[in-house]
Design a protein around this motif. Structure first.
Motif, PDB file in Angstrom:
ATOM      1  N   HIS A 186       0.789  -1.225   0.000  1.00 46.70           N
ATOM      2  CA  HIS A 186       0.000   0.000   0.000  1.00 46.70           C
ATOM      3  C   HIS A 186       0.820   1.274   0.000  1.00 46.70           C
ATOM      4  CE1 HIS A 186      -2.791  -3.074   1.839  1.00 46.70           C
ATOM      5  NE2 HIS A 186      -3.171  -2.887   0.604  1.00 46.70           N
ATOM      6  N   GLY A 201      -0.614   3.044  -6.071  1.00 46.31           N
ATOM      7  CA  GLY A 201       0.216   2.951  -4.875  1.00 46.31           C
ATOM      8  C   GLY A 201       0.986   4.213  -4.591  1.00 46.31           C
ATOM      9  N   TYR A 232      -6.343   1.317 -11.735  1.00 43.96           N
ATOM     10  CA  TYR A 232      -5.855   0.271 -10.846  1.00 43.96           C
ATOM     11  C   TYR A 232      -5.941  -1.042 -11.624  1.00 43.96           C
ATOM     12  CZ  TYR A 232      -6.299   3.376  -6.784  1.00 43.96           C
ATOM     13  OH  TYR A 232      -6.168   4.398  -5.880  1.00 43.96           O
ATOM     14  N   ALA A 260      -2.081   7.581  -4.655  1.00 41.49           N
ATOM     15  CA  ALA A 260      -3.293   7.535  -3.836  1.00 41.49           C
ATOM     16  C   ALA A 260      -2.938   7.095  -2.417  1.00 41.49           C
ATOM     17  CB  ALA A 260      -4.305   6.594  -4.473  1.00 41.49           C
ATOM     18  N   ILE A 261      -2.842   5.770  -2.194  1.00 48.03           N
ATOM     19  CA  ILE A 261      -2.612   5.296  -0.831  1.00 48.03           C
ATOM     20  C   ILE A 261      -1.209   5.575  -0.328  1.00 48.03           C
ATOM     21  CG2 ILE A 261      -4.383   3.533  -0.474  1.00 48.03           C
ATOM     22  CD1 ILE A 261      -2.701   1.564  -1.940  1.00 48.03           C
TER      23      ILE A 261
END
Lengths: 82, 256
Positions: B76, B103, B132, B106-107
């Motif tokens: 993540h 990856g 994604y 975003a997160i």
């Protein structure tokens, strides 16, 4: 180093090696070929999709190595004949 | 005249692990071209025994057995943070973080931004395919306005979801002196290899954070054939995301 099964097609300018155990049949090389000589072959690749071979268009392979550069799987190798 | 051979070695980079090929990416995936460019850059710099390769979660984790190098897998978006730690513990190693746009932007965006702000001496490679990929093609921060994905079936709306993330511009604004920031594309593999080589050279010189975004393809989730794949990458994506170098370290570690 591990070796892979390959099919070699030769014309006057170069040797076109196609590794059937690596080619997934995505067709990116067909679009990038400047002479439009690459087309679908009757041999199948690792995923059961057709592989590629030169000699399909009006012009022949000039061994420019564009297909070798854009292949994501390193399934094409060109040897220039000097 | 076709002749069959069993003993010809393909033109692969020497640092690729041959036993795991063909690799697990989809047919036509741009990851193969990015990793080929990275492999050639590693070969040309002769740093294979020093490289520690770190993959993030997402499609990029399929590269976990890709190189004959030490590899670590993180979750993540934490690959930048893990790489920063690995680099601080073993400063003589060359640490490469490899992630996707989900990856990285975003997160895991906080780790990317803070690594850039701290100017960690690592190389970060981000592969941008505008969705994604592994989970089925949902909308990502990099999805183009109007592009249809699984979770934006009427096209991405700028009013509701905002403009796409421009990562290298953000990193170039955050990173300090000596950083290297560039954006390449898999449509120009030689230029991309050049950028990756400069990024690794920046880490070898110890000048600062080096970040390369690679515009990539995702034929499976875009539902495109080869012709439309190249057209989308070269026309629509490269119009939104300009290719080039955003920050280059000068001689002596100063930045332009």
């Amino acid at each position: 180093m591990r070796d892979f099964k390959s099919v070699m097609t030769e014309n006057g300018k170069g040797k076109f090696y196609l590794f059937t155990e690596l080619c997934k049949g995505c067709g990116l090389c067909i679009e990038k070929c400047p002479k439009h000589t690459i087309g679908w072959s009757e041999r199948v690749g690792i995923y059961g999709a057709p592989t590629v071979e030169p000699g399909h268009g009006e012009e022949d392979c000039i061994a420019c190595k564009t297909c070798q550069t854009v292949c994501p799987d390193c399934a094409i190798m060109i040897e220039k004949i000097k | 005249m076709a002749v069959e051979f069993n003993n010809v070695a393909p033109a692969m980079p020497a640092c690729w692990r041959k036993e795991t090929k063909t690799h697990k990416f989809c047919p036509g995936c741009g990851h193969g071209i990015v990793l080929k460019a990275l492999g050639e850059a590693i070969d040309e710099l002769g740093i294979q025994d020093k490289v520690i390769f770190s993959v993030d979660i997402g499609c990029c984790l399929l590269a976990i057995d890709f190189f004959n190098c030490d590899t670590v897998q993180t979750h993540h978006g934490r690959t930048n943070a893990v790489c920063a730690g690995v680099k601080r513990a073993t400063p003589d190693k060359i640490v490469i973080a490899y992630m996707g746009d989900g990856g990285g932007y975003a997160i895991g965006s906080q780790h990317l931004v803070n690594c850039a702000a701290r100017n960690e001496k690592i190389t970060s490679i981000l592969v941008n395919n505008t969705n994604y990929g592994m989970t089925g093609g949902q909308m990502a921060p990099t999805t183009l306005p109007g592009q249809k994905t699984e979770t934006s079936p009427y096209g991405r709306s700028v009013e509701q979801q905002g403009e796409p993330t421009h990562g290298p511009e953000m990193v170039a604004a955050m990173a300090g002196q000596g950083a290297y920031v560039a954006r390449g594309t898999v449509a120009k593999p030689k230029q991309l290899k050049n950028y990756l080589k400069k990024a690794l050279q920046a880490q070898l010189n110890g000048s600062g954070f080096s970040f390369v975004e690679a515009l990539s393809t995702c034929p499976t989730n875009w539902a495109t054939n080869a012709q439309k794949t190249w057209a989308f990458l070269e026309n629509e994506m490269q119009a939104e995301y300009p290719v080039g170098e955003f920050k280059v370290p000068e001689e002596g570690g100063q930045t332009k």
